[in-house]
Design a protein around this motif. Structure first.
Motif, PDB file in Angstrom:
ATOM      1  N   TYR A   1       0.959  -1.302   0.044  1.00 51.91           N
ATOM      2  CA  TYR A   1       0.481  -0.324  -0.140  1.00 51.91           C
ATOM      3  C   TYR A   1       0.794   1.231  -0.095  1.00 51.91           C
ATOM      4  CZ  TYR A   1      -3.785  -2.966   1.851  1.00 51.91           C
ATOM      5  OH  TYR A   1      -4.831  -4.225   0.772  1.00 51.91           O
ATOM      6  N   CYS A   2       2.168   1.216   0.070  1.00 52.13           N
ATOM      7  CA  CYS A   2       3.211   2.626  -0.140  1.00 52.13           C
ATOM      8  C   CYS A   2       3.159   3.194  -1.164  1.00 52.13           C
ATOM      9  CB  CYS A   2       4.796   2.417   0.183  1.00 52.13           C
ATOM     10  SG  CYS A   2       4.625   2.234   2.061  1.00 52.13           S
ATOM     11  N   THR A   3       3.138   2.247  -2.526  1.00 54.86           N
ATOM     12  CA  THR A   3       3.292   2.809  -4.149  1.00 54.86           C
ATOM     13  C   THR A   3       1.510   2.870  -3.871  1.00 54.86           C
ATOM     14  OG1 THR A   3       3.850   0.642  -4.600  1.00 54.86           O
ATOM     15  CG2 THR A   3       5.682   1.788  -4.363  1.00 54.86           C
ATOM     16  N   ASP A   4       2.219   3.490  -5.352  1.00 51.65           N
ATOM     17  CA  ASP A   4       0.594   4.045  -5.673  1.00 51.65           C
ATOM     18  C   ASP A   4      -1.125   2.867  -5.950  1.00 51.65           C
ATOM     19  OD1 ASP A   4       1.661   6.545  -5.602  1.00 51.65           O
ATOM     20  OD2 ASP A   4       1.475   6.479  -8.140  1.00 51.65           O
ATOM     21  N   ASN A   5      -1.774   2.676  -5.342  1.00 46.73           N
ATOM     22  CA  ASN A   5      -3.379   2.183  -5.532  1.00 46.73           C
ATOM     23  C   ASN A   5      -3.439   2.078  -5.279  1.00 46.73           C
ATOM     24  OD1 ASN A   5      -4.471   1.198  -2.770  1.00 46.73           O
ATOM     25  ND2 ASN A   5      -1.540   1.797  -2.295  1.00 46.73           N
ATOM     26  N   ALA A   6      -4.948   1.920  -5.988  1.00 47.72           N
ATOM     27  CA  ALA A   6      -6.758   2.759  -5.438  1.00 47.72           C
ATOM     28  C   ALA A   6      -7.575   1.867  -4.077  1.00 47.72           C
ATOM     29  CB  ALA A   6      -7.786   0.861  -6.889  1.00 47.72           C
ATOM     30  N   ALA A   7      -6.599   1.365  -3.050  1.00 48.16           N
ATOM     31  CA  ALA A   7      -7.374   0.522  -2.285  1.00 48.16           C
ATOM     32  C   ALA A   7      -7.213   1.617  -1.007  1.00 48.16           C
ATOM     33  CB  ALA A   7      -6.420  -1.042  -1.585  1.00 48.16           C
ATOM     34  N   MET A   8      -5.792   2.555  -1.093  1.00 50.08           N
ATOM     35  CA  MET A   8      -5.870   3.374  -0.833  1.00 50.08           C
ATOM     36  C   MET A   8      -6.418   4.878  -1.161  1.00 50.08           C
ATOM     37  SD  MET A   8      -1.878   5.184  -2.255  1.00 50.08           S
ATOM     38  CE  MET A   8      -2.181   6.236  -3.841  1.00 50.08           C
ATOM     39  N   ILE A   9      -7.312   4.469  -2.454  1.00 55.66           N
ATOM     40  CA  ILE A   9      -8.291   5.527  -2.331  1.00 55.66           C
ATOM     41  C   ILE A   9      -9.782   5.384  -2.258  1.00 55.66           C
ATOM     42  CG2 ILE A   9      -8.866   6.906  -4.372  1.00 55.66           C
ATOM     43  CD1 ILE A   9      -6.135   7.520  -4.417  1.00 55.66           C
ATOM     44  N   GLY A  10     -10.172   4.233  -1.679  1.00 53.10           N
ATOM     45  CA  GLY A  10     -10.997   4.513  -1.538  1.00 53.10           C
ATOM     46  C   GLY A  10     -11.155   3.795  -0.037  1.00 53.10           C
ATOM     47  N   ALA A  11     -10.135   3.941   0.644  1.00 50.28           N
ATOM     48  CA  ALA A  11      -9.848   4.061   1.803  1.00 50.28           C
ATOM     49  C   ALA A  11     -10.151   5.359   3.218  1.00 50.28           C
ATOM     50  CB  ALA A  11      -8.531   3.898   2.461  1.00 50.28           C
ATOM     51  N   ALA A  12      -9.810   6.482   1.840  1.00 48.32           N
ATOM     52  CA  ALA A  12      -9.618   7.871   2.334  1.00 48.32           C
ATOM     53  C   ALA A  12     -11.192   8.323   1.558  1.00 48.32           C
ATOM     54  CB  ALA A  12      -8.211   8.480   1.297  1.00 48.32           C
ATOM     55  N   ALA A  13     -11.640   7.725   0.873  1.00 50.57           N
ATOM     56  CA  ALA A  13     -13.122   7.751   0.110  1.00 50.57           C
ATOM     57  C   ALA A  13     -14.159   7.584   1.282  1.00 50.57           C
ATOM     58  CB  ALA A  13     -13.296   6.423  -1.193  1.00 50.57           C
ATOM     59  N   TYR A  14     -13.928   7.400   1.733  1.00 54.27           N
ATOM     60  CA  TYR A  14     -15.052   6.647   2.763  1.00 54.27           C
ATOM     61  C   TYR A  14     -14.787   7.863   3.489  1.00 54.27           C
ATOM     62  CZ  TYR A  14     -17.206   4.663   6.978  1.00 54.27           C
ATOM     63  OH  TYR A  14     -18.198   3.806   7.835  1.00 54.27           O
ATOM     64  N   TYR A  15     -13.989   8.138   4.624  1.00 52.77           N
ATOM     65  CA  TYR A  15     -13.614   9.355   5.175  1.00 52.77           C
ATOM     66  C   TYR A  15     -14.243  10.491   5.006  1.00 52.77           C
ATOM     67  CZ  TYR A  15     -11.895   5.481   8.149  1.00 52.77           C
ATOM     68  OH  TYR A  15     -11.646   4.664   9.143  1.00 52.77           O
ATOM     69  N   GLN A  16     -13.413  11.031   3.638  1.00 54.62           N
ATOM     70  CA  GLN A  16     -14.445  12.142   2.531  1.00 54.62           C
ATOM     71  C   GLN A  16     -15.904  12.080   2.242  1.00 54.62           C
ATOM     72  OE1 GLN A  16     -11.514  13.040  -0.489  1.00 54.62           O
ATOM     73  NE2 GLN A  16     -13.581  14.139  -1.506  1.00 54.62           N
ATOM     74  N   TYR A  17     -16.073  10.769   1.869  1.00 56.42           N
ATOM     75  CA  TYR A  17     -17.317  11.029   1.528  1.00 56.42           C
ATOM     76  C   TYR A  17     -18.697  10.979   3.382  1.00 56.42           C
ATOM     77  CZ  TYR A  17     -22.290   9.657   0.026  1.00 56.42           C
ATOM     78  OH  TYR A  17     -23.674   9.118  -0.024  1.00 56.42           O
ATOM     79  N   GLN A  18     -17.778  11.182   4.569  1.00 57.24           N
ATOM     80  CA  GLN A  18     -19.117  11.570   5.621  1.00 57.24           C
ATOM     81  C   GLN A  18     -19.227  12.976   5.119  1.00 57.24           C
ATOM     82  OE1 GLN A  18     -20.088   8.650   6.682  1.00 57.24           O
ATOM     83  NE2 GLN A  18     -18.867   7.396   5.104  1.00 57.24           N
ATOM     84  N   LYS A  19     -17.965  13.498   5.378  1.00 53.12           N
ATOM     85  CA  LYS A  19     -17.500  15.037   5.703  1.00 53.12           C
ATOM     86  C   LYS A  19     -18.346  15.417   4.130  1.00 53.12           C
ATOM     87  CE  LYS A  19     -14.347  15.383   8.922  1.00 53.12           C
ATOM     88  NZ  LYS A  19     -13.544  15.984   9.992  1.00 53.12           N
TER      89      LYS A  19
END
Length: 336
Positions: A295-313
């Motif tokens: 998960y250090c290099t570019d990957n979509a899992a990190m985008i999905g992880a961030a999106a969850y919290y961004q969507y809440q706000k």
């Protein structure tokens, strides 16, 4: 909430499905390293063309691996920037088309915030925290007050640290990408070249690596002019020691100035074993969070992880429009 996430900011074509920002149900990353290796770096036009070729296949595999139906996907997330414009457009168009065709909400995610939330997949970020974000295109120190409430403490004034690694590797005749190779060879050498450490003005949390890179280039050029041999392992050890001294010292300084619970190391250079070891060795009074290597290099899992919290706000974007390639700018936080 099941989030289908897309990442295509540089040369990795990646689609993942992440549940509630934590559980990775599928994670496909198609790397182009072998394609760009012959050029010694990423060629933007070639990167974007390869995204076009493979994006649909990566989408299909991610959905298949998740064992979910399309109806069970609640949200689409895509890297909106920063990154290579051509590469970003491929991912944004693919994600937008998927969302429109299937009646899903869509959200655009800042690539750098994604790197930070990579640490939250297998750990739990506790606020306030400090994040050292180090990659091929970025070097930043950030203060994390709460979810999606980040402020810039310091940034690079010239080269990103990962970029410096690649350019030094090329100067030494090493392969691409240079970071992992220099990290490995540094263990076989000693810090004998006494390269400069750019700390800038007193108590500055900004970074500068162009002078260090130029110093290596000048030493190698002068040695070639005199027909002298460069001790490659020692140069790698010297370069890495200079980089890590600055990164670690400035992170420690930020910890001294701010009362935080955790220090997060994120981005592609977070995979550097020397950096991981030094941070854990020298910052013992804070919890250190470093993402798993995958998960250090570019990957979509990190985008999905961030999106969850961004969507809440912030919710999702109306009418499937992401507003071009705009991305979140971090407000600078001055500390004394």
């Amino acid at each position: 909430m099941n989030i289908l996430a897309v990442e295509s900011s540089c040369d990795e074509t990646s689609v993942a499905i992440v549940k509630d920002g934590k559980e990775v149900l599928s994670h496909i990353v198609l790397s182009q390293i072998d394609i760009h290796k012959v050029f010694g770096g990423v060629v933007p036009e070639i990167a974007s063309r390869n995204h076009v070729i493979h994006m649909t296949r990566v989408f299909d595999q991610a959905i298949k691996d998740s064992k979910l139906s399309i109806d069970e996907i609640d949200l689409v997330a895509v890297t909106q920037g920063p990154g290579l414009i051509g590469s970003l457009l491929v991912g944004i168009n693919a994600a937008t088309a998927f969302a429109f065709a299937n009646g899903k909400k869509i959200i655009g995610v800042n690539h750098l915030i994604g790197h930070i939330y990579a640490a939250n997949i297998e750990h739990t970020i506790e606020f306030p925290a400090i994040a050292l974000l180090v990659s091929g295109g970025h070097t930043e120190l950030l203060y994390l007050k709460d979810h999606m409430d980040f402020k810039m403490l310091g940034t690079t004034l010239d080269d990103a640290v990962g970029e410096a690694y690649d350019k030094v590797a090329r100067t030494l005749g090493l392969d691409y990408p240079g970071g992992p190779i220099i990290d490995k060879l540094s263990l076989l050498g000693k810090d004998t070249y006494n390269l400069p450490r750019a700390y800038l003005e007193k108590d500055s949390l900004n970074f500068s690596f162009s002078g260090l890179k130029s110093s290596v280039i000048n030493i190698v050029h002068n040695a070639n002019q005199k027909n002298e041999e460069i001790r490659v392992n020692d140069m790698c050890a010297s370069f890495q020691a200079s980089v890590l001294d600055v990164l670690v010292d400035k992170t420690k300084l930020a910890c001294q100035k701010l009362d935080v619970k955790q220090v997060i190391i994120a981005g592609g250079v977070a995979a550097n074993k020397g950096l991981r070891a030094r941070i854990k060795e020298e910052i013992k009074d804070k919890e250190i969070l470093i993402p798993d290597m995958k998960y250090c290099t570019d990957n979509a899992a990190m985008i999905g992880a961030a999106a969850y919290y961004q969507y809440q706000k912030q919710g999702a974007h109306p009418n499937y429009l992401l507003g071009g390639l705009s991305t979140i700018a971090f407000e600078t936080m001055e500390i004394k």
